[in-house]
Design an enzyme around this catalytic site. Structure first.
Site, PDB file in Angstrom:
ATOM      1  N   GLU A   5      34.809  31.443  48.814  1.00  0.00           N
ATOM      2  CA  GLU A   5      33.613  32.592  49.532  1.00  0.00           C
ATOM      3  C   GLU A   5      32.409  32.035  48.891  1.00  0.00           C
ATOM      4  OE1 GLU A   5      35.706  32.545  46.456  1.00  0.00           O
ATOM      5  OE2 GLU A   5      34.026  32.861  44.772  1.00  0.00           O
TER       6      GLU A   5
ATOM      7  N   HIS B 233      36.516  28.189  44.847  1.00  0.00           N
ATOM      8  CA  HIS B 233      35.887  29.805  45.815  1.00  0.00           C
ATOM      9  C   HIS B 233      35.057  29.518  47.366  1.00  0.00           C
ATOM     10  CE1 HIS B 233      35.851  31.357  42.037  1.00  0.00           C
ATOM     11  NE2 HIS B 233      36.523  30.336  41.265  1.00  0.00           N
TER      12      HIS B 233
ATOM     13  N   CYS C 111      41.560  31.233  42.510  1.00  0.00           N
ATOM     14  CA  CYS C 111      40.904  30.693  41.417  1.00  0.00           C
ATOM     15  C   CYS C 111      42.280  31.031  40.816  1.00  0.00           C
ATOM     16  CB  CYS C 111      40.083  31.541  41.373  1.00  0.00           C
ATOM     17  SG  CYS C 111      38.849  30.585  39.464  1.00  0.00           S
TER      18      CYS C 111
END
Ligand code: ADP
Ligand code: ADP
Ligand code: MG
Ligand code: MG
Lengths: 381, 1069
Positions: free
Chosen positions: A354, A352, A268
């Site tokens: 994650e 993202h 990001c």
């Protein structure tokens, strides 16, 4: 309690506060994830922003202790169509309203959030102001919205980065006073040592780094190259974070030095800072990508559904294609979603991996990071 | 990578007739698949026996085989067409089963055909319980523990191992007979025993019960690059134990945090990969323990499904269309998202509204069956509603259901709040009315927690319902003191004007006027797949009460079509077919089409069927809002069945222009007296009749007419409750409830025409000229509802004189009623005299059948006539001589209702139909019987047991069968009669006489065909009932009318002469 949402362009949405009286302002953005409001609330990338959830019912499953992405709520206020005050979920510990109130964050509802979203889509993200006192004179609220600082050009990282370095251990922060001891700070022998730049890092990134078997040391955004050099890590991680990457010049400078020093993985804002450090340009998207359903195409042709949260992006054209390879592209608007250096060990993605909230499709990137370190080590030997 | 070029010709397997659990959602998916593949330039071959589908329209495929859907026929079609590939995942379970059977027979290998979408291995891995368990264990997921028992001893052992409670499912029984739940060893003794007894092979499956866990579904799509996306999550409001098809469901899931949702998502993706569905959609069902989040995989369907249709309508993502394109080699990132037009199909839809689905049941049609919901699906249709809050969508869905309710309550239809005991029973045992009982429970002061304990329905949902109930009270308290804000608030919660008028104590018009004065109207929002992130190009709308309106009004000529709402027995896919054709016709005429409907299973609610789609309840209030927004030049009400007709007068009164036959004409045909007057004027005959308000009057009327008579309450909610009454005793019995349900309306009594031939006629008129589009002769006598009897087009035994009379009468009535568009008439012929039974100046159930049989798209033509074209202008004429026969056969849902007798009567019970088409009548009949699921034997033993009136005819049939090489066995009376006639037969005992009896013979597999007609007397004759149920249960071809038996005989004859030949529809005309 009656409230009003005023946009800087003069648009007014009458609404209600579900967290009592107050005022609040910020840049207004929308998020299309249908679940994961607690993760959104605590994601430091939203620091200072007012977030509209496009899914109309929010609060359904309450709030629990685990699903947090930082130590506190980061958004400046939260906007939903219909707040749900009767949460039902075995993990729920309290209601969303209680949670917001306990941290003095305003929540409003009972407004046409779809109408609001379309307005932002057509006119771009903008500043806005909520007030429970100006309901009779919304033009005053509009004035207040106009007086807020604009996001482009301001460094928001400094508001959210950690003041002190910390180890991420057993899913918790363990602060240390300074990095002065250098390499001696590391505790493990057999684990790869990762320096993670905290530009507003989400906990889940740290959790997944730890899950890879890394020893993770999170360092403040201002940490300089010399300090990192003294730490002699095996890999560098550049985290997500809020706002415009351009003013975060100090980090860009550090990263320039780090390139080639050790393998680097960025997510990001980390991706944008790397882009700048590689001589690229960034720009503000009209209304950004925020949600959990965006498809990203990898260089092998596979598509991953990703979680996203960014208002700025790296200009694909601005990257030096002799040195860099585009690895990920947004299927819908063909914006840059990730790149890699052809020779130097570094890669990064705009989305993202994650998740949290969102799909886990891209989680393999964390093991890719490990593999990159493996390869680098082998070459070093 | 683009599409495959190594395949050119693809065969699609359709789902066949509409049955419970497999309804018109497969016409929706099939139609999408046909369109998608043809768009890509493939030659499409289709097999589907269901003539009422859009997919079997001759324009939808290159070759359309309206032939039985089974492996036999599939092989014939493949041999003839030699396709390169077969797509089996679009036609429901039928499509899969047919493909698997054909694969086992080696058909695909023999003709070198590739299965695309899902391989045999993948299908078997998903469908076979043990394979599935193994696959799930391999990826670390759990399925309920289970085991098979063949004896009580084994049952006890298995139950012990699994732990109580356990679910017991007998193998090889229909409709879940003999199954149940055992909570302890004592109950196991009872339930396991009855299960073993019910099973043909004395086998039961004992399964770990997760009753009360939360049930979820995920719709998954995968492409050949192994990209997988989730289109939609669906949460069942009714927890595990109620079949998902019978559950009220909501999309997206409401009570999962992101962490929990992602666990399901990961599992669903792992499952589709492990099962190995190469490309296309799958449905995965999960159970979640609400106390700790434990997860169990219930099942996975490796094909498009009812839920995928729902998911498509709920999100705007056309799963079947995409699945078809993925099957030919595209990947999702290469396909456009039609809805936005700018983004790609590789993404997961995000929705910004709440979707509710409520099933529609028809327990009133089967009074012998208890209104109880279990793990076996019983609903026949469903409705979907979209709103911005749960409460809004929920109340919209309740009115969309068209069961007379205008919302959750306070609509004048509430019953008195039941006593606690009854209330608890209705809460604890799931049933079709449970939602309303939850409301009563709140009214009675029960808490969310108490109701949760009784129902296991998640407290979040209960709280939503409570909020509605609480708001009712707020409204009631306000009384005449209400203001604009309060009404607006109520509207946001989905309250209808009818509810408001009841709650605020105002007349309906007063509420309507109040809203007008204060400008309280809904706005329309778009379903756009992306929660507003991108601009939507397809206008697919729903209403809500909010600030910003997204409707897109064009200033062109436009016509609105009112659809048929949720499917029910008597109003199903046939009407949707007509609505879709109306839309096609409007397109051809350059008129904007606006569809309004609330049924997610249909083609009419596909976003690209009409220029605009409003997914809304079909009530006066909701429709008027759309009319006021769109201001159409005309509204079509004659295609959607009874639903729009019921609105016609009210709409007209509100100033809406109804195009086609006027509402007053429609009314004239429905009003008994006006209709009689019309027939008198035209010198047409009707069965004699009378009305009665009391039992005494009824007896007087009946005895003047002479028994038997046909009786029916003139006003009954949800069912006609018609009965044939043979004597005074029976009439008294009927009167007991007949007058009660009539609620002050009279009971209608008609002379019953015994032994009459019934005829259905569809006609088309422009107001001046009328053409006879099709005359269908019923196989069963009058007295079997036209929707339940088989019929033949053209008539096979009517005299030219009668046919001429029919034409003249039909034209005269069309003229008298000023019909503009379609008209259907039912006639009966007795003693060479023609009687009019009923006239419906609207599209009938037979329109698609006639269209397929004759090649004339009636509904399309009717639409053009409504737009002002003429019969002559369209070059239409009476149905010409056909060189083939088309036979319609019906499909009945008795397998789902174990307590019900299989007999046919004046009340319609069938759910679907098939068509057999051939140049030979016998072959056409054989095809229709085969398509309806019965494989006729060519040798063996015929069992015959008929009532006295049928014995003569039975003798003729028996002789024919003997000639064909069959043996005959019969019950005593029939046997003796045959003996007298010199027909060789063996006698077999009835069950009541002692063993070995006929059912033993059935079980021993020594009977291959059963003819059993119920004694005319409707008092239950236990023996006949048992025989008929056994025939069904053991899958032996049977019929319950003597005319049916004659048709079967003709069919068997034809089969023995020549085997079934297949021929595409396109070659018939
Ligand atoms: N082990 C179980 N315990 C409780 N309910 C069950 C169990 N298995 C299935 N059910 C219920 O029965 C329904 C039908 O079962 P399912 O396996 O999905 O069959 P079908 O193929 O008819 O959809 C499910 O929707 C669920 O509500
Ligand atoms: N007088 C009658 N004599 C014999 N059969 C009748 C008579 N009236 C109705 N029927 C039978 O009952 C069926 C249903 O009656 P109908 O008036 O057509 O009701 P619906 O509106 O349900 O179609 C018809 O299809 C026909 O078979
Ligand atoms: Mg199921
Ligand atoms: Mg009829």
């Amino acid at each position: 309690m009656k409230a009003v949402l005023a946009l800087e362009d003069g648009t007014i949405f009458p609404c209600k506060s579900f967290t009592g009286s107050g005022e609040s302002g910020g840049e207004l953005v929308f998020n299309t994830s249908m679940t994961g409001y607690q993760e959104v609330l605590t994601d430091p990338s939203y620091n200072g922003q007012m977030v509209v959830m496009t899914y109309p019912l929010i609060g359904n499953y309450g709030v629990n202790e685990e699903d947090v992405e930082s130590d506190k709520i980061q958004v400046s206020s939260f906007i939903v169509r219909e707040y749900q005050d009767y949460p039902s979920n075995y993990r729920s510990k309290k209601s969303l309203a209680d949670y917001l109130q306990s941290q003095n964050i305003m929540g409003i509802h009972d407004l046409d959030t779809r109408g609001l979203t379309l307005h932002l889509r057509e006119n771009g993200s903008m500043r806005a102001f909520i007030s429970t006192s100006e309901i009779e004179s919304p033009e005053k609220a509009v004035e207040k919205a106009k007086n807020l600082p604009s996001m482009a050009g301001s460094d928001l990282v400094k508001n959210v980065t950690t003041k002190k370095p910390y180890f991420w251990e057993n899913n918790k922060k363990k602060f240390i006073d300074s990095l002065d001891e250098g390499e001696k700070l590391w505790k493990s022998k057999d684990k790869y040592r990762i320096c993670a730049f905290d530009f507003g890092v989400k906990f889940n990134i740290l959790r997944l780094l730890e899950a890879q078997g890394f020893e993770v040391l999170a360092v403040p955004a201002f940490t300089g190259f010399d300090e990192i050099k003294k730490l002699n890590p095996d890999g560098i991680f550049l985290s997500n974070g809020p706002g415009d990457p351009e003013p975060v010049t100090y980090a860009v400078e550090t990263i320039k030095n780090l390139i080639g020093f050790k393998p680097i993985f960025g997510i990001c804002l980390g991706n944008q800072l790397l882009g700048l450090a590689m001589g690229g340009k960034t720009y503000k998207l009209k209304f950004g990508h925020r949600g959990a359903n965006q498809a990203v195409k990898r260089e092998d042709g596979r598509v991953e559904v990703t979680s996203q949260n960014h208002g700025f992006a790296v200009d694909l054209e601005s990257l030096d294609k002799d040195k860099l390879e585009i690895t990920h592209i947004n299927v819908n608007d063909n914006t840059l979603e990730g790149f890699r250096h052809k020779e130097i060990p570094l890669f990064c993605v705009q989305h993202h991996p994650e998740a949290s909230p969102g799909p886990h499709d891209a989680s393999g990137l964390f093991s890719d990071f490990k593999k990159m370190i493996d390869d680098f080590k082998k070459k070093e030997q | 990578m683009p599409k495959r070029t190594d395949i050119k010709k693809i065969l699609i397997i359709g789902a066949g007739p509409i049955v419970i659990g497999q309804a018109c959602e497969f016409d929706y998916s099939g139609t999408q698949a046909c369109k998608a593949l043809r768009e890509e330039g493939y030659e499409v071959i289709l097999v589907n026996s269901n003539p009422a589908t859009i997919m079997t329209d001759p324009e939808m495929a290159d070759k359309t085989y309206i032939e039985p859907v089974n492996a036999d026929i599939l092989e014939k079609i493949i041999a003839k067409e030699r396709p390169d590939a077969v797509l089996p995942t679009i036609g429901g379970q039928t499509g899969l089963n047919t493909a698997i059977e054909a694969a086992k027979k080696g058909v695909f290998e023999k003709y070198n055909v590739e299965l695309i979408g899902a391989s045999v291995e993948a299908i078997e891995k998903a469908e076979d319980r043990e394979n599935f368990r193994e696959a799930m264990n391999k990826i670390g997921l759990r399925v309920p523990e289970s085991g098979f028992a063949h004896s009580m001893e084994e049952a006890r052992q298995i139950a012990q191992k699994i732990g109580f409670p356990v679910i017991i499912r007998p193998s090889y029984t229909l409709g879940g007979t003999g199954g149940g739940v055992a909570y302890n060893p004592e109950e196991l003794e009872v339930v396991a025993k009855s299960g073993l007894d019910a099973s043909m092979i004395r086998q039961i499956m004992i399964e770990e019960s997760v009753l009360g866990w939360k049930e979820y579904e995920l719709e998954v799509v995968r492409d050949k690059n192994d990209n997988v996306v989730i289109i939609c999550s669906i949460e069942n409001i009714d927890p595990m134990g109620v079949h998902t098809g019978d559950s009220i469901t909501v999309a997206p899931a409401q009570t999962l945090s992101d962490k929990e949702y992602q666990i399901l998502r990961d599992a669903a993706i792992a499952i589709i990969r492990e099962i190995g569905v190469d490309t296309g959609g799958s449905n995965v069902q999960f159970a979640i323990n609400p106390l700790n989040g434990d997860m169990i995989v219930v099942e996975m369907n490796p094909r498009v499904s009812r839920s995928s249709a729902l998911a498509s309508k709920a999100t705007g993502y056309p799963i079947a269309k995409i699945a078809a394109k993925l099957a030919v080699g595209y990947t999702m990132d290469e396909l456009k998202n039609d809805i936005t037009g700018e983004t790609m199909a590789a993404f997961e839809p995000s929705i910004d509204y709440v979707v509710l689905k409520i099933p529609r049941w028809t327990f009133e049609k089967f009074p012998e069956t208890k209104d109880v919901l279990t793990t076996t699906m019983k609903s026949v249709g469903e409705t979907m509603a979209i709103g911005r809050t749960f409460k809004e969508s929920f109340q919209k869905a309740l009115r969309s259901l068209e069961t007379g309710r205008a919302g959750l309550g306070s609509d004048g239809k509430d019953i008195e709040i039941p006593e606690t005991e009854e209330l608890m029973a209705k809460l604890v045992t799931p049933n079709s009315q449970r939602l309303f009982y939850i409301r009563y429970a709140f009214k009675k002061g029960m808490t969310i927690d108490e109701i949760y304990k009784a129902t296991s329905i998640d407290p979040w949902f209960l709280n939503q319902i409570k909020q509605i109930v609480d708001f009712e009270e707020i409204l009631q308290k306000a009384g005449s003191d209400f203001d604009k804000d309060l009404v607006y608030e109520a509207k946001k919660m989905g309250f209808s004007d009818i509810q408001l008028s009841n709650l605020l104590g105002k007349k309906l018009e007063e509420i309507e006027n109040f809203r007008k004065t204060h400008n309280i109207f809904p706005v329309y929002k778009l379903v756009d797949t992306c929660a507003g992130e991108f601009r939507a190009s397809t206008p697919y709308f729903y209403s809500t009460y909010e600030q910003i309106d997204e409707s897109r009004i064009n200033n062109c000529k436009k016509v609105m079509i009112l659809g048929g709402g949720p499917n029910r027995i008597g109003q199903g896919i046939e009407f949707d077919y007509c609505c879709v054709h109306a839309s096609f016709a409007l397109k051809e005429e350059g008129v904007e089409s606006i569809m309004v409907n609330s049924n997610p299973e249909t083609v009419s609610t596909d976003y690209d069927t009409s220029d605009k789609l409003y997914f809304e309840p079909l009530t006066k209030e909701d429709v008027l809002h759309i009319v006021n927004t769109e201001k159409p030049d005309g509204v079509i009400v004659q295609f959607g069945g009874q639903t729009p007709l019921n609105l016609a007068l009210a709409l007209e009164k509100a100033g809406v222009k109804i195009i086609g036959t006027s509402p007053s004409s429609i009314n004239k045909a429905e009003d008994r007296e006006e209709f009689q007057a019309m027939l008198n004027k035209l010198s047409l005959r009707q069965p004699e009749s009378g009305i009665a308000f009391s039992e005494i009057e009824a007896i007087k009327v009946a005895e003047e007419l002479g028994y038997p008579v046909l009786v029916r309450p003139s006003y009954v909610l949800g069912g006609r409750a018609m009965r044939i009454v043979y004597d005074r005793e029976e009439l008294k019995e009927f009167s007991k409830y007949g007058f009660a349900v009539s609620e002050g309306h009279p009971v209608l009594i008609d002379k019953f025409l015994q032994g009459a031939v019934e005829i259905d006629v569809d006609a088309l008129s422009d107001g001046n000229k009328t053409i006879i589009a099709g005359i269908m002769q019923h196989i069963e006598e009058a007295g079997v509802h036209s929707g339940d009897s088989a019929c033949v087009l053209p008539p096979y035994s009517l005299s030219d004189k009668i046919i001429e009379e029919i034409k003249v009468a039909t034209r005269a009535m069309a003229k008298e009623l000023d019909v503009i568009g379609l008209m259907n008439v039912q006639y009966a012929v007795k003693n060479n005299e023609l009687y009019v039974i009923e006239v419906n100046p609207r599209a009938s159930r037979t329109v698609p059948f006639v269209s397929k049989a004759t090649g004339v798209p009636l509904a399309k033509m009717a639409t053009k006539i409504m737009l002002g074209k003429t019969i002559d202008g369209l070059c239409l004429e009476d149905c010409h001589e056909l060189s083939h026969f088309a036979v319609k056969e019906v499909v009945l849902p008795f397998n789902k209702f174990p307590e019900v007798d299989l007999i046919l009567g004046p009340e319609m019970k069938s759910t679907g139909e098939v068509m057999g088409i051939d140049k030979d009548l016998g072959n056409a009949m054989a095809k229709s019987i085969y398509a309806a699921g019965q494989k006729l034997p060519e040798s063996g033993t015929v069992f015959i047991s008929v009532r006295d009136e049928d014995k003569d005819k039975a003798a003729v049939i028996a002789k024919d069968f003997i000639e064909l090489g069959f043996e005959i066995i019969a019950t005593r009376g029939t046997s003796a009669f045959f003996e007298e006639q010199g027909i060789k037969n063996k006698m077999v005992r009835k069950v009541s006489v002692g063993r070995p009896h006929v059912i033993d013979e059935i079980k021993n597999n020594s009977i291959s065909l059963i003819f059993n007609t119920p004694s005319g007397n409707s008092r239950t004759e236990k023996d006949g009932y048992l025989i008929r149920r056994a025939a069904l249960g053991f899958g032996i071809p049977y019929t319950t009318t003597i005319e049916g038996a004659a048709a079967y005989c003709l069919a068997v004859k034809a089969l023995k002469k020549s085997e079934i030949k297949v021929k595409p529809l396109q070659e018939y005309y």
